[in-house]
Design a protein around this motif. Sequence first.
Motif, PDB file in Angstrom:
ATOM      1  N   PHE A  29       0.798  -1.215   0.000  1.00 57.92           N
ATOM      2  CA  PHE A  29       0.000   0.000   0.000  1.00 57.92           C
ATOM      3  C   PHE A  29       0.837   1.275   0.000  1.00 57.92           C
ATOM      4  O   PHE A  29       0.324   2.343  -0.277  1.00 57.92           O
ATOM      5  N   ASP A  30       2.107   1.156   0.315  1.00 55.64           N
ATOM      6  CA  ASP A  30       2.926   2.365   0.288  1.00 55.64           C
ATOM      7  C   ASP A  30       3.279   2.773  -1.140  1.00 55.64           C
ATOM      8  O   ASP A  30       3.750   3.890  -1.378  1.00 55.64           O
ATOM      9  N   ARG A  31       3.012   1.882  -2.100  1.00 52.47           N
ATOM     10  CA  ARG A  31       3.349   2.177  -3.490  1.00 52.47           C
ATOM     11  C   ARG A  31       2.138   2.229  -4.412  1.00 52.47           C
ATOM     12  O   ARG A  31       2.230   2.749  -5.521  1.00 52.47           O
ATOM     13  N   TYR A  32       1.025   1.654  -3.967  1.00 55.99           N
ATOM     14  CA  TYR A  32      -0.145   1.573  -4.831  1.00 55.99           C
ATOM     15  C   TYR A  32      -1.385   2.091  -4.104  1.00 55.99           C
ATOM     16  O   TYR A  32      -1.700   1.639  -3.009  1.00 55.99           O
ATOM     17  N   SER A  49     -14.487   5.821  -3.167  1.00 59.29           N
ATOM     18  CA  SER A  49     -13.478   6.281  -2.232  1.00 59.29           C
ATOM     19  C   SER A  49     -12.130   5.712  -2.655  1.00 59.29           C
ATOM     20  O   SER A  49     -12.069   4.703  -3.366  1.00 59.29           O
ATOM     21  N   ALA A  50     -11.066   6.358  -2.221  1.00 59.60           N
ATOM     22  CA  ALA A  50      -9.726   5.883  -2.536  1.00 59.60           C
ATOM     23  C   ALA A  50      -8.760   6.346  -1.471  1.00 59.60           C
ATOM     24  O   ALA A  50      -9.022   7.327  -0.757  1.00 59.60           O
ATOM     25  N   ILE A  51      -7.648   5.628  -1.394  1.00 59.87           N
ATOM     26  CA  ILE A  51      -6.651   5.950  -0.386  1.00 59.87           C
ATOM     27  C   ILE A  51      -5.267   5.774  -0.984  1.00 59.87           C
ATOM     28  O   ILE A  51      -5.016   4.832  -1.742  1.00 59.87           O
ATOM     29  N   SER A  52      -4.384   6.690  -0.624  1.00 64.76           N
ATOM     30  CA  SER A  52      -2.995   6.579  -1.019  1.00 64.76           C
ATOM     31  C   SER A  52      -2.137   6.761   0.214  1.00 64.76           C
ATOM     32  O   SER A  52      -2.057   7.867   0.764  1.00 64.76           O
ATOM     33  N   GLU A  53      -1.541   5.685   0.661  1.00 63.70           N
ATOM     34  CA  GLU A  53      -0.705   5.772   1.851  1.00 63.70           C
ATOM     35  C   GLU A  53       0.621   6.433   1.552  1.00 63.70           C
ATOM     36  O   GLU A  53       1.333   6.820   2.464  1.00 63.70           O
ATOM     37  N   ILE A  70     -12.603   5.488   4.650  1.00 68.48           N
ATOM     38  CA  ILE A  70     -11.659   4.504   4.124  1.00 68.48           C
ATOM     39  C   ILE A  70     -10.419   4.496   5.003  1.00 68.48           C
ATOM     40  O   ILE A  70      -9.982   5.542   5.497  1.00 68.48           O
ATOM     41  N   SER A  71      -9.876   3.321   5.225  1.00 67.45           N
ATOM     42  CA  SER A  71      -8.679   3.199   6.040  1.00 67.45           C
ATOM     43  C   SER A  71      -7.900   1.974   5.576  1.00 67.45           C
ATOM     44  O   SER A  71      -8.442   1.117   4.873  1.00 67.45           O
ATOM     45  N   SER A  72      -6.655   1.915   5.977  1.00 66.98           N
ATOM     46  CA  SER A  72      -5.843   0.766   5.591  1.00 66.98           C
ATOM     47  C   SER A  72      -5.152   0.167   6.795  1.00 66.98           C
ATOM     48  O   SER A  72      -4.815   0.878   7.758  1.00 66.98           O
ATOM     49  N   ASP A  73      -4.967  -1.114   6.742  1.00 69.50           N
ATOM     50  CA  ASP A  73      -4.204  -1.859   7.732  1.00 69.50           C
ATOM     51  C   ASP A  73      -3.021  -2.454   6.969  1.00 69.50           C
ATOM     52  O   ASP A  73      -3.147  -3.509   6.349  1.00 69.50           O
ATOM     53  N   GLU A  74      -1.907  -1.747   7.006  1.00 74.37           N
ATOM     54  CA  GLU A  74      -0.786  -2.180   6.176  1.00 74.37           C
ATOM     55  C   GLU A  74      -0.231  -3.520   6.627  1.00 74.37           C
ATOM     56  O   GLU A  74       0.266  -4.294   5.815  1.00 74.37           O
ATOM     57  N   ALA A  75      -0.313  -3.786   7.906  1.00 72.44           N
ATOM     58  CA  ALA A  75       0.202  -5.060   8.408  1.00 72.44           C
ATOM     59  C   ALA A  75      -0.559  -6.235   7.806  1.00 72.44           C
ATOM     60  O   ALA A  75       0.003  -7.306   7.575  1.00 72.44           O
ATOM     61  N   LYS A  76      -1.840  -6.024   7.542  1.00 73.98           N
ATOM     62  CA  LYS A  76      -2.667  -7.087   6.984  1.00 73.98           C
ATOM     63  C   LYS A  76      -2.897  -6.889   5.490  1.00 73.98           C
ATOM     64  O   LYS A  76      -3.620  -7.669   4.869  1.00 73.98           O
TER      65      LYS A  76
END
Length: 121
Positions: A29-32, A49-53, A70-76
């Motif tokens: 997610f840090d790149r896409y 919705s969209a997210i860019s970490e 919208i949120s992200s769980d990068e670990a998962k």
Amino acid sequence: EVQLQAFGGGLVQAGEYLRLSCTASGITFDRYAIGWFRQAPGKEREGVSAISEADGSRFYADSVKGRFTISSDEAKNTVHLQMASLKPEDTALYYCASAINSDYEGDFGFWGQGTQVTVSS
């Protein structure tokens, strides 16, 4: 190989809450950027919705602002779409997709299968 899987849809009544999840493999997610789209019968697909970490930016369609988060769980490697105060007009097949880079205003190259959200009045 990039794979995305969306799940969490269901049948709810107006005003209720659902959380959709999109699990990705083959990307980080840090790149896409990751986006959620929906398509109702007889209507065009729309970006929800969209997210860019990469830069912490978020996008929400006007129709869902203030109700969806919208949120992200990068670990998962999972992106969630929390949908509150659902309306019948939110009824659609929801898809998650990965952009070709960290910019969600660009093209989306990888798509998951849809998860159905149905909101009854």
